[in-house]
Write an enzyme that holds these catalytic residues in place. Structure first.
Site, short mmCIF file in Angstrom:
data_model
loop_
_atom_site.label_atom_id
_atom_site.label_comp_id
_atom_site.label_asym_id
_atom_site.label_seq_id
_atom_site.Cartn_x
_atom_site.Cartn_y
_atom_site.Cartn_z
N TYR A 213 34.25 6.98 19.38
CA TYR A 213 34.97 6.51 20.57
C TYR A 213 36.26 5.79 20.20
O TYR A 213 37.02 5.42 21.07
CB TYR A 213 34.08 5.60 21.44
CG TYR A 213 33.39 4.49 20.67
CD1 TYR A 213 34.07 3.33 20.32
CD2 TYR A 213 32.06 4.62 20.27
CE1 TYR A 213 33.44 2.34 19.59
CE2 TYR A 213 31.43 3.64 19.55
CZ TYR A 213 32.13 2.50 19.20
OH TYR A 213 31.50 1.51 18.47
N LYS A 214 36.49 5.58 18.90
CA LYS A 214 37.73 4.90 18.48
C LYS A 214 38.83 5.94 18.30
O LYS A 214 39.26 6.54 19.27
CB LYS A 214 37.45 4.08 17.22
CG LYS A 214 36.50 2.90 17.51
CD LYS A 214 36.11 2.12 16.27
CE LYS A 214 35.19 0.96 16.67
NZ LYS A 214 34.52 0.33 15.53
N ARG A 360 45.61 -7.72 17.06
CA ARG A 360 45.42 -6.43 16.41
C ARG A 360 46.10 -5.33 17.23
O ARG A 360 45.92 -5.26 18.44
CB ARG A 360 43.91 -6.20 16.33
CG ARG A 360 43.43 -5.14 15.42
CD ARG A 360 41.92 -5.23 15.30
NE ARG A 360 41.25 -4.76 16.51
CZ ARG A 360 40.08 -4.12 16.52
NH1 ARG A 360 39.44 -3.89 15.39
NH2 ARG A 360 39.52 -3.74 17.65
C1 LIG Z 1 33.30 -0.39 15.90
C2 LIG Z 1 32.40 -0.64 14.73
C3 LIG Z 1 31.00 -0.63 14.90
C4 LIG Z 1 30.39 -0.46 16.26
O1 LIG Z 1 29.04 -0.12 16.21
P1 LIG Z 1 28.32 0.45 17.53
O2 LIG Z 1 26.91 0.56 17.17
O3 LIG Z 1 28.98 1.76 17.84
O4 LIG Z 1 28.57 -0.52 18.64
C5 LIG Z 1 30.22 -0.76 13.76
N1 LIG Z 1 30.77 -0.93 12.54
C6 LIG Z 1 32.11 -0.96 12.37
C7 LIG Z 1 32.67 -1.14 11.00
C8 LIG Z 1 32.95 -0.85 13.46
O5 LIG Z 1 34.28 -0.92 13.30
#
Ligand SMILES: *Cc1c(COP(=O)(O)O)cnc(C)c1O
Length: 401
Positions: A213-214, A360
């Site tokens: 989702y990023k 950021r």
């Molecule tokens: C965004 C992010 C997550 C998010 O984890 P979810 O289980 O998808 O909420 C985990 N680890 C890192 C390094 C992230 O940047």
């Protein structure tokens, strides 16, 4: 790559929805909406769920969807075909990867760094407590990871790009050194997938996981991915031994037997609708060159750094300047960063804030260009130099920052 190749930004900018007046610098947290997504999801809802009903698991390929999408992700992270499985959340996928790795060694120390994302560390703590076998989580500063590698370490458990500072580890070098010392590696690619070229197979990584989702623009709630190196795929224990990862889910055996290969990392019913949105987003990713994305990202980052430093000396750059040591974001430390970011968002420049003092700005070249950087820098100057952030309305802290 399938279909005609798309030039980054010149051809891709028009493929995203962007509200008027918004300069979106938070695609590292939630990627923008690709135009075809709504239609694709609507079709899956009406034609597949609506008309096919339960038959769609076979007739519309829902059952194979996690593997099919995994193969498209594999192409973006330098992974072998058949080595990536989709599902669940990144928190769960790093748990599975770390559990599988710890199961392969008698060593007890998990090495990570203080720049890792907290959920990765929390999940490791939870796993260690559940195992109850005397494992320990050791944290060192990001710069000290290499020196901390030794034959005592079981697993090197890192996020390639630091979510706060944008600092990037040298994955190839650390993985090579770890392997030479008999250490297994688990890489989190949350801020790498879709941000820069990744070469998991070339690096010889054992496990990796990431979210979609990023930078990959899969939409809120899009499933995570898990990579298992082919040489582990038939022996890795999934830890979360759900029925969909069983060798024969529809035999409904009373005992668990893992499926062959990475299929065993499936847990339960996949999020079909969320993954349909991701599939539509990948139609763009299939047609762009990540080397071009990376080159543009670095140019845009350099531009933002130069403009902000020139206009706002009170913002302190915390992202490394060296290209090789940087992901696809630019971060500045500023004591009143939260309020300043609220003021920026109110003026259409959407970045985010990470405690304690980091502003950021994510760089997503598919839909952000040089003019956006220049306009953003101007608005940042207005907010900082004019001390606009002091206004009381910008001091109210929301639940999600
Ligand atoms: C965004 C992010 C997550 C998010 O984890 P979810 O289980 O998808 O909420 C985990 N680890 C890192 C390094 C992230 O940047």
């Amino acid at each position: 790559m399938t279909g005609t190749r798309l030039r980054v930004y010149d051809d891709t900018r028009a493929l995203f929805h962007m509200p008027d007046g918004v300069i979106y610098l938070d695609g590292n947290s939630l990627g923008a909406l690709p135009l075809g997504v709504a239609e694709r999801v609507a079709r899956v809802i009406t034609a597949e769920w609506g008309d096919e009903l339960i038959r769609a698991w076979n007739s519309a390929g829902w059952y194979e969807q996690p593997r099919r999408v995994g193969n498209r992700i594999a192409a973006l992270i330098g992974a072998e075909q058949g080595s990536v499985m989709m599902g669940d959340t990144l928190s769960l996928k790093v748990y599975q990867a770390l559990a599988a790795a710890l199961d392969m060694t008698r060593r007890k120390v998990v090495l990570s760094d203080t720049g890792n994302f907290p959920t990765d560390l929390y999940m490791a703590e939870g796993l260690i407590a559940t195992l109850g076998r005397g494992h320990r989580l050791r944290l060192v500063a990001p710069e000290e990871v290499e020196a901390a590698l030794s034959e005592e370490i079981a697993v090197l458990y890192l996020t390639e790009v630091d979510y706060r500072t944008g600092r990037r580890h040298d994955m190839a070098a650390l993985t090579a050194k770890a392997r030479a010392l008999g250490i297994l590696t688990v890489w989190d690619l949350a801020h790498s997938a879709g941000a820069l070229p990744v070469d998991l197979a070339g690096a010889g990584a054992d496990f990796a996981a990431g979210c979609t989702y990023k930078f990959l623009n899969g939409g809120p709630g899009a499933p995570a991915f898990l990579y298992v190196a082919p040489w582990h795929a038939e022996v890795a224990r999934p830890a979360l031994s759900g029925w969909m990862g069983h060798a024969k889910p529809f035999a409904f055996d009373l005992g668990y037997r893992p499926a062959g290969g990475v299929e065993r990392m499936r847990v339960g019913t996949p999020p079909v609708l969320a993954m349909a949105a991701l599939e539509a987003s990948l139609d763009i990713w299939d047609r762009v060159d990540l080397g071009e994305v990376r080159a543009r990202s670095l140019r845009l980052g350099d531009l933002l750094i130069a403009e902000v430093e020139r206009r706002c000396p009170s913002l302190k750059l915390v992202t490394p300047r060296a290209h090789a040591q940087r992901g696809s974001q630019v971060s500045f430390a500023f004591a009143d960063g939260y309020a300043a970011m609220q003021a920026l968002i109110a003026r259409g420049v959407i970045g985010d804030f990470r405690s304690p003092d980091i502003m950021r700005f994510g760089i997503t070249p598919l839909y952000v260009g040089e003019a956006d950087m220049l306009r953003a820098a101007g608005i940042i100057e207005e907010v900082i130099a004019g001390e606009v952030w002091r206004r009381p309305e910008y001091q109210v802290v929301n639940a999600v920052t």
